[in-house]
Design an enzyme around this catalytic site. Structure first.
Site, PDB file in Angstrom:
ATOM      1  N   GLY A 170       5.065   8.356  11.317  1.00  0.00           N
ATOM      2  CA  GLY A 170       4.266   8.040  10.008  1.00  0.00           C
ATOM      3  C   GLY A 170       2.566   8.110   9.943  1.00  0.00           C
ATOM      4  O   GLY A 170       2.289   8.883   9.208  1.00  0.00           O
ATOM      5  N   ALA A 171       2.320   7.712  11.004  1.00  0.00           N
ATOM      6  CA  ALA A 171       0.639   7.667  10.908  1.00  0.00           C
ATOM      7  C   ALA A 171       0.069   8.624  11.893  1.00  0.00           C
ATOM      8  O   ALA A 171      -1.202   8.694  12.140  1.00  0.00           O
ATOM      9  CB  ALA A 171       0.072   6.347  11.532  1.00  0.00           C
ATOM     10  N   GLU A 204      13.232   2.163  19.827  1.00  0.00           N
ATOM     11  CA  GLU A 204      12.602   3.253  19.904  1.00  0.00           C
ATOM     12  C   GLU A 204      12.236   3.561  21.350  1.00  0.00           C
ATOM     13  O   GLU A 204      11.446   2.845  21.760  1.00  0.00           O
ATOM     14  CB  GLU A 204      11.369   3.452  19.012  1.00  0.00           C
ATOM     15  N   ARG A 254       0.809  -1.280   0.138  1.00  0.00           N
ATOM     16  CA  ARG A 254      -0.213  -0.036   0.234  1.00  0.00           C
ATOM     17  C   ARG A 254       0.872   1.240   0.191  1.00  0.00           C
ATOM     18  O   ARG A 254       0.706   2.067  -0.901  1.00  0.00           O
ATOM     19  CB  ARG A 254      -0.898   0.066   1.164  1.00  0.00           C
ATOM     20  N   ILE A 255       1.983   1.331   0.986  1.00  0.00           N
ATOM     21  CA  ILE A 255       2.398   2.674   1.201  1.00  0.00           C
ATOM     22  C   ILE A 255       3.524   2.646   0.186  1.00  0.00           C
ATOM     23  O   ILE A 255       3.680   3.800  -0.449  1.00  0.00           O
ATOM     24  CB  ILE A 255       3.132   2.561   2.484  1.00  0.00           C
ATOM     25  N   HIS A 285       8.757   7.993  14.938  1.00  0.00           N
ATOM     26  CA  HIS A 285       7.822   6.984  14.455  1.00  0.00           C
ATOM     27  C   HIS A 285       6.172   7.767  14.428  1.00  0.00           C
ATOM     28  O   HIS A 285       5.290   7.387  14.834  1.00  0.00           O
ATOM     29  CB  HIS A 285       7.717   5.783  15.404  1.00  0.00           C
TER      30      HIS A 285
HETATM   31  P1  NAD Z   1       1.667  -3.879   2.782  1.00  0.00           P
HETATM   32  O1  NAD Z   1       1.546  -5.091   3.619  1.00  0.00           O
HETATM   33  O2  NAD Z   1       0.651  -3.310   2.135  1.00  0.00           O
HETATM   34  O3  NAD Z   1       3.124  -3.919   2.203  1.00  0.00           O
HETATM   35  C1  NAD Z   1       4.293  -4.509   2.597  1.00  0.00           C
HETATM   36  C2  NAD Z   1       4.971  -5.097   1.317  1.00  0.00           C
HETATM   37  O4  NAD Z   1       6.237  -5.749   1.683  1.00  0.00           O
HETATM   38  C3  NAD Z   1       4.127  -6.355   0.552  1.00  0.00           C
HETATM   39  O5  NAD Z   1       4.048  -6.021  -0.764  1.00  0.00           O
HETATM   40  C4  NAD Z   1       5.056  -7.450   1.052  1.00  0.00           C
HETATM   41  O6  NAD Z   1       4.950  -8.481  -0.117  1.00  0.00           O
HETATM   42  C5  NAD Z   1       6.326  -6.761   0.891  1.00  0.00           C
HETATM   43  N1  NAD Z   1       7.599  -7.577   1.806  1.00  0.00           N
HETATM   44  C6  NAD Z   1       7.586  -8.298   2.699  1.00  0.00           C
HETATM   45  N2  NAD Z   1       8.926  -8.702   2.943  1.00  0.00           N
HETATM   46  C7  NAD Z   1       9.628  -8.306   2.098  1.00  0.00           C
HETATM   47  C8  NAD Z   1      10.827  -8.627   1.494  1.00  0.00           C
HETATM   48  N3  NAD Z   1      11.922  -9.315   2.323  1.00  0.00           N
HETATM   49  N4  NAD Z   1      11.262  -7.964   0.606  1.00  0.00           N
HETATM   50  C9  NAD Z   1      10.460  -7.354  -0.214  1.00  0.00           C
HETATM   51  N5  NAD Z   1       9.162  -6.903  -0.102  1.00  0.00           N
HETATM   52  C10 NAD Z   1       8.699  -7.592   1.022  1.00  0.00           C
HETATM   53  O7  NAD Z   1       2.061  -2.803   4.175  1.00  0.00           O
HETATM   54  P2  NAD Z   1       2.049  -1.163   4.126  1.00  0.00           P
HETATM   55  O8  NAD Z   1       0.677  -0.902   4.585  1.00  0.00           O
HETATM   56  O9  NAD Z   1       2.482  -0.761   2.894  1.00  0.00           O
HETATM   57  O10 NAD Z   1       3.374  -0.839   5.148  1.00  0.00           O
HETATM   58  C11 NAD Z   1       4.521  -0.900   4.720  1.00  0.00           C
HETATM   59  C12 NAD Z   1       5.235  -0.864   6.163  1.00  0.00           C
HETATM   60  O11 NAD Z   1       5.304   0.387   6.866  1.00  0.00           O
HETATM   61  C13 NAD Z   1       5.152  -1.927   7.179  1.00  0.00           C
HETATM   62  O12 NAD Z   1       6.397  -2.156   7.921  1.00  0.00           O
HETATM   63  C14 NAD Z   1       4.433  -1.207   8.465  1.00  0.00           C
HETATM   64  O13 NAD Z   1       4.361  -1.603   9.477  1.00  0.00           O
HETATM   65  C15 NAD Z   1       5.116   0.310   8.177  1.00  0.00           C
HETATM   66  N6  NAD Z   1       4.249   1.336   8.541  1.00  0.00           N
HETATM   67  C16 NAD Z   1       4.832   2.294   9.447  1.00  0.00           C
HETATM   68  C17 NAD Z   1       4.439   3.228   9.800  1.00  0.00           C
HETATM   69  C18 NAD Z   1       5.053   4.728  10.364  1.00  0.00           C
HETATM   70  O14 NAD Z   1       4.239   5.276  11.387  1.00  0.00           O
HETATM   71  N7  NAD Z   1       6.308   4.724  10.054  1.00  0.00           N
HETATM   72  C19 NAD Z   1       2.796   3.499   9.503  1.00  0.00           C
HETATM   73  C20 NAD Z   1       2.316   2.552   8.906  1.00  0.00           C
HETATM   74  C21 NAD Z   1       3.007   1.415   8.267  1.00  0.00           C
END
Ligand code: NAD
Length: 310
Positions: free
Chosen positions: A283-284, A260, A150-151, A281
């Protein structure tokens, strides 16, 4: 009567809406671990964000627990398998913060490419460093997105809009999604070799832990910019510090860290590095993301409460 315990700070919509629907809610953000273990047996539902670690002992103590709800995306602070084996539903709101995280990442890219945080610190410290640091444009540069979920996809779309070429790597097949938004799918090592900016958006799977380490920095272009707003454990922080000191990495922007807040000396050195910008942290942490997450979570929770008649 369903009793809900909320142990992290969440949007007030969650507490208000659940109460309006006749659910008893105890809002105790910041509750300590011992106190949590003592009170959790009284509740059917536990709502957390990332701070509360829902480990086996918490799940075992929660004798009446039917649902664990994560107000956000990452479930890595919850022992999901153990909870599910005990018949407890684990729910989250993964789509709620996508835009907020993607916007932070675009900001990070500009901040890193122009060393904005460093220049700001110098001016506030009484210097006027005009001409001391020459930045780079993002236009025409190659962004490598690792983890095209997604992100990662939203970041790619926004980066395309400012004129960047985008390549992406994921462990699942992303070819059709990538091509639809003008992104080239590539292998992991190719991405490391061709990217001017690398932004990491993987979920914290076992294969993702320390997936960027000394060997990977060795493949990158000299002067690369590293952005991480996924999970701190994805990058070997000591290797990042070395790559910054060796001039391989020109700048890094980190919203997440291995610990963290940082605890080790090398971690403090990393966050204090002049070419590193760091946020706690966040992001959200926008009004919009928190409200969206709250709405999604409450909707899911009320459906489960009704379906299970708990
Ligand atoms: P998502 O599940 O939609 O996407 C994650 C992608 O990573 C998936 O397509 C998956 O196949 C891929 N993936 C997993 N392991 C992998 C690897 N070893 N190599 C390559 N690709 C791999 O998740 P999202 O909603 O896009 O979130 C992405 C990340 O951001 C997560 O780690 C989530 O916890 C983090 N996040 C952080 C914050 C923040 O506050 N900074 C907020 C929201 C999400």
């Amino acid at each position: 009567m369903v009793r809900v315990l909320v142990t992290d700070q969440v949007d007030e919509y969650i507490v208000r809406t659940l109460k309006d629907r006749g659910v008893e809610v105890d809002y105790r953000p910041g509750i300590g671990r011992d106190e949590l273990l003592k009170v959790v047996p009284d509740y059917e539902v536990l709502i957390v964000r990332g701070r509360t670690k829902v480990t086996r002992d918490v799940i075992d103590a929660g004798k009446r627990l039917r649902v664990i709800a994560r107000a956000g995306v990452g479930l890595d602070n919850i022992d999901v398998e153990y909870a599910k084996a005990r018949g407890i539903d684990v729910i989250n709101a993964p789509e709620g913060s996508t835009q907020s995280v993607a916007e932070l990442v675009i900001g990070f890219m500009v901040v890193a490419a122009r060393l904005i945080a460093l220049q700001d610190r110098l001016v506030k410290g009484g210097e006027w460093p005009k001409g001391k640091y020459v930045g780079t444009e993002l236009f025409g540069k190659t962004l490598g997105v690792i983890g095209f979920g997604r992100i990662g996809q939203r970041v790619a779309e926004l980066a395309r809009a400012i004129g960047m070429e985008v390549v992406a790597y994921d462990i699942v097949d992303i070819s059709s999604r990538a091509r639809a938004i003008g992104v080239k799918p590539v292998g992991f090592e190719d991405l490391l070799r061709v990217s001017d900016v690398i932004s990491i958006h993987v979920s914290l799977t076992p294969s993702a832990r320390h997936m960027i380490g000394e060997g990977e920095f060795g493949l990158m272009k000299r002067g690369v910019i590293i952005i991480n707003a996924s999970r701190g454990e994805v990058i070997d922080g000591k290797a990042l510090l070395k790559a910054l000191n060796d001039g391989v990495v020109a700048a890094a922007a980190l919203d997440v860290l291995e610990h963290e807040p940082p605890v080790e000396d090398w971690e403090r050195e990393l966050v204090n590095h002049p070419r590193v910008v760091v946020t706690p942290h966040i992001g959200a942490e926008t009004k919009e993301a928190q409200r969206r997450i709250a709405e999604i979570l409450v909707d899911k929770l009320l459906r489960i409460i009704e379906a299970k008649r708990i």
